[in-house]
Each structure stands twice: as structure tokens, then as C-alpha cells.
Design an enzyme around this catalytic site. Structure first.
Site, PDB file in Angstrom:
ATOM      1  N   LYS A 152      -7.181   1.421  -2.873  1.00  0.00           N
ATOM      2  CA  LYS A 152      -7.130   0.960  -2.194  1.00  0.00           C
ATOM      3  C   LYS A 152      -7.121   2.148  -0.554  1.00  0.00           C
ATOM      4  O   LYS A 152      -7.784   1.786   0.542  1.00  0.00           O
ATOM      5  CB  LYS A 152      -5.355   0.319  -1.855  1.00  0.00           C
ATOM      6  N   LYS A 171      -0.679   5.528   8.721  1.00  0.00           N
ATOM      7  CA  LYS A 171       0.459   5.457   7.284  1.00  0.00           C
ATOM      8  C   LYS A 171      -1.059   5.552   5.930  1.00  0.00           C
ATOM      9  O   LYS A 171      -0.673   6.530   5.591  1.00  0.00           O
ATOM     10  CB  LYS A 171       1.126   4.402   7.533  1.00  0.00           C
ATOM     11  N   SER A 182       0.854  -1.127  -0.612  1.00  0.00           N
ATOM     12  CA  SER A 182      -0.270   0.592   0.001  1.00  0.00           C
ATOM     13  C   SER A 182       1.055   1.426   0.103  1.00  0.00           C
ATOM     14  O   SER A 182       1.509   1.696   1.046  1.00  0.00           O
ATOM     15  CB  SER A 182      -0.940   0.037   1.225  1.00  0.00           C
TER      16      SER A 182
END
Length: 305
Positions: A179, A247, A105
């Protein structure tokens, strides 16, 4: 069967780079499907754990990639992917007709940059982040969001089938954008379930019975099923850590600023995860945001449960 169909179903030579919580079960699925898998991980013990499943362990990522048809990366962030692909020599080790499948990711602009740099070398790139957590990786039910060339993704369908369900969502970087949107939904829903837990218990109801009662209704979700159970059991062993959730939310914030959007729910949950991680909760499962909300309410006069 035509030659192309036969080629698609042949066992592939795969390098799997990054065999942590998600990478290890994904590599096992590929091995079980009959593919030849060479693994590498910065902590070699995590790679060596796959030897009994049939994997070959490489000393470096570049050695793992040499002679492979496909190089999967499942690493912590864009900097780690950059270091492995380019600084670590993987791009140079791969043949021109190879494909890099990045399941990490990372930021969409970084994914687009990697795709452009690999294209110059004649190497295809697919950004293919996944959703479904460790449970999905183990069971082969991951949702795979693939950005890149349609023909390249079509040629990987028989490989992806061992991992889950793949959807081609657009050009390079589109997988990572989807995502991030997925992570928005996950984080906001975790927050909603956690707040509901606090509300019902304050009103005298059982958290466990509340969760049981609403299962199958409009509030049903995988978050309620899995993370709601963790909140009830107070088991916050990480499947997906809070620091990685933060994050991703910080990466969402970058895209929000880039597109000049106003998304208040996303920003509020980012603030709460930031505070939780800053307070020491980074290595706990992201469902542990419940603890942060409990502490907030205890500090404001409520009773911490």
C-alpha cells in the site's frame, strides 16, 4: 460442492469498525452481499447512516465484535487501530477462530506487531489495505493488498469479492508495504499531472484539451482520469485528503530510512505535500497539490491560474 466450499460462501457475521468515507461504502457492499454486519464508528451518526442498509449499530467496538466471524477495521492510522483492537477490547471480545481484517493504511511494522499479538490469542490477522478511493469502494472495484496467512486469506475470498480484487502479496505486513508503494505511485503521478497542467497552460494550450488529447496514450492512468478531471474542474472536495496522503508518504520515508534507500522522487513529492498541508491544504483532496504548485510559480514570477 464440498463442505469447505459451502462454508466459504455462507453469509458471515461481520463487525465493521470505522464507517467514514471508505468504510461506509465498503460496509454497504458487504450488506448487499447478504452478510450480517454490525457497525461501529467513533462518530455514531456515521454508523447510524447504515441502518437503512440493514446494519446493526453497536455502542462500542467491543460490542460490535462479540460473536463475529470477521472484524474489519478501516481507521485513520496505526494508533487508532491499536486503540480499537487492544485498548478498546475488540481482541478480547473476538472468539479464537475469528479473523481481523485491517483495511486501514498503517506502518508495516505496526501491522506485524498486531498480527503477532492477535496470534497469541488464537485470532488470525490479515493486513488488507485498499486502493481505488471512494469510487472503488462504492462500486466494489477496490484493489486489495493482503498480507498474512495464505489459508486465512483464501478463506476470505468470497467476502472480499463484494469489495474488489484481492491479491495475497506476502506475510504479515506485506499488504501495508504494498500500500505504501501504491501511495508512492499515486503521489508522484498526481505531482506529474499537476506539473504538466501548469506547463501546457504556460505554453498556451488548454488544460482540459491537453487531458483529452493524451487519454489512451502512454500517459493514461486512473490519476489522469479522475484527479486530472478534478484539476480541470478545480473541484477538490476530498476523496482522499492531502493530510492522509502526507501520512502515507511519511510512513514511506520511515521505510526508506529503514532499508537505507535513496528514492529522490518520493522524497521531493513528500516535501511538496508537507508544505501544502502546513499551508492549510490538509483537508483538501490530494489532487489539490496543483494549488500548491500554482502558488509556487506565482511567487516565482509566473501567473497563478
Amino acid at each position: 460442492m464440498n463442505a469447505r466450499g459451502s462454508d466459504r460462501k455462507r453469509p458471515r457475521r461481520i463487525a465493521f469498525l470505522g464507517t467514514g468515507l471508505m468504510g461506509a461504502p465498503m460496509a454497504r457492499r458487504l450488506l448487499a452481499a447478504g452478510h450480517q454486519v454490525t457497525v461501529w464508528n467513533r462518530d455514531v451518526t456515521k454508523a447510524q447512516a447504515l441502518v437503512t442498509d440493514g446494519a446493526v449499530v453497536a455502542e462500542t467496538a467491543a460490542v460490535a465484535a462479540k460473536g463475529c466471524d470477521i472484524a474489519f477495521t478501516m481507521l485513520s492510522d496505526g494508533k487508532a487501530v491499536e486503540a480499537v483492537l487492544f485498548d478498546g477490547g475488540v481482541a478480547e471480545a473476538l472468539a479464537e477462530d475469528a479473523i481481523v481484517v485491517d483495511c486501514s493504511s498503517i506502518s508495516p511494522p505496526v501491522a506485524r506487531d498486531h498480527a503477532a499479538r492477535l496470534k497469541v490469542l488464537g485470532i488470525a490477522h490479515v493486513d488488507a489495505p485498499v486502493s481505488g478511493g471512494v469510487v472503488g469502494a462504492q462500486s466494489g472495484t477496490l484493489a486489495i493488498m493482503a498480507g498474512g496467512d495464505a489459508a486465512a486469506i483464501d478463506g476470505l475470498v468470497e467476502v472480499f469479492v463484494a469489495l474488489g480484487r484481492v491479491t495475497h502479496v506476502g506475510p504479515p505486513g506485506a499488504g501495508q508495504m504494498c500500500k505504501l508503494a501504491n501511495q508512492q505511485i499515486v503521489a508522484i503521478t498526481i505531482g506529474a499531472v499537476a506539473e504538466a497542467m501548469l506547463l501546457v497552460e504556460a505554453g498556451g494550450a488548454s488544460r482540459e484539451k491537453f487531458r483529452d488529447a493524451i487519454r489512451g496514450g502512454f500517459a493514461e492512468s486512473r490519476i489522469l482520469e479522475l484527479h486530472g478531471a478534478r484539476m480541470v474542474k478545480r473541484d477538490f472536495t476530498p476523496g482522499g485528503s492531502s493530510k492522509l496522503q502526507l501520512k502515507d508518504l511519511n510512513a514511506v520515508k520511515e521505510m526508506i530510512d529503514l532499508f537505507s534507500l535513496d528514492l529522490p522522487l518520493t522524497e521531493q513529492i513528500r516535501i511538496e505535500f508537507s508544505a501544502f498541508v502546513a499551508g492549510g491544504g490538509g483537508d483538501m483532496d490530494h489532487s489539490a497539490l496543483l494549488l500548491h504548485l500554482e502558488a509556487m510559480n506565482a511567487a516565482s514570477g509566473g501567473e497563478e491560474k
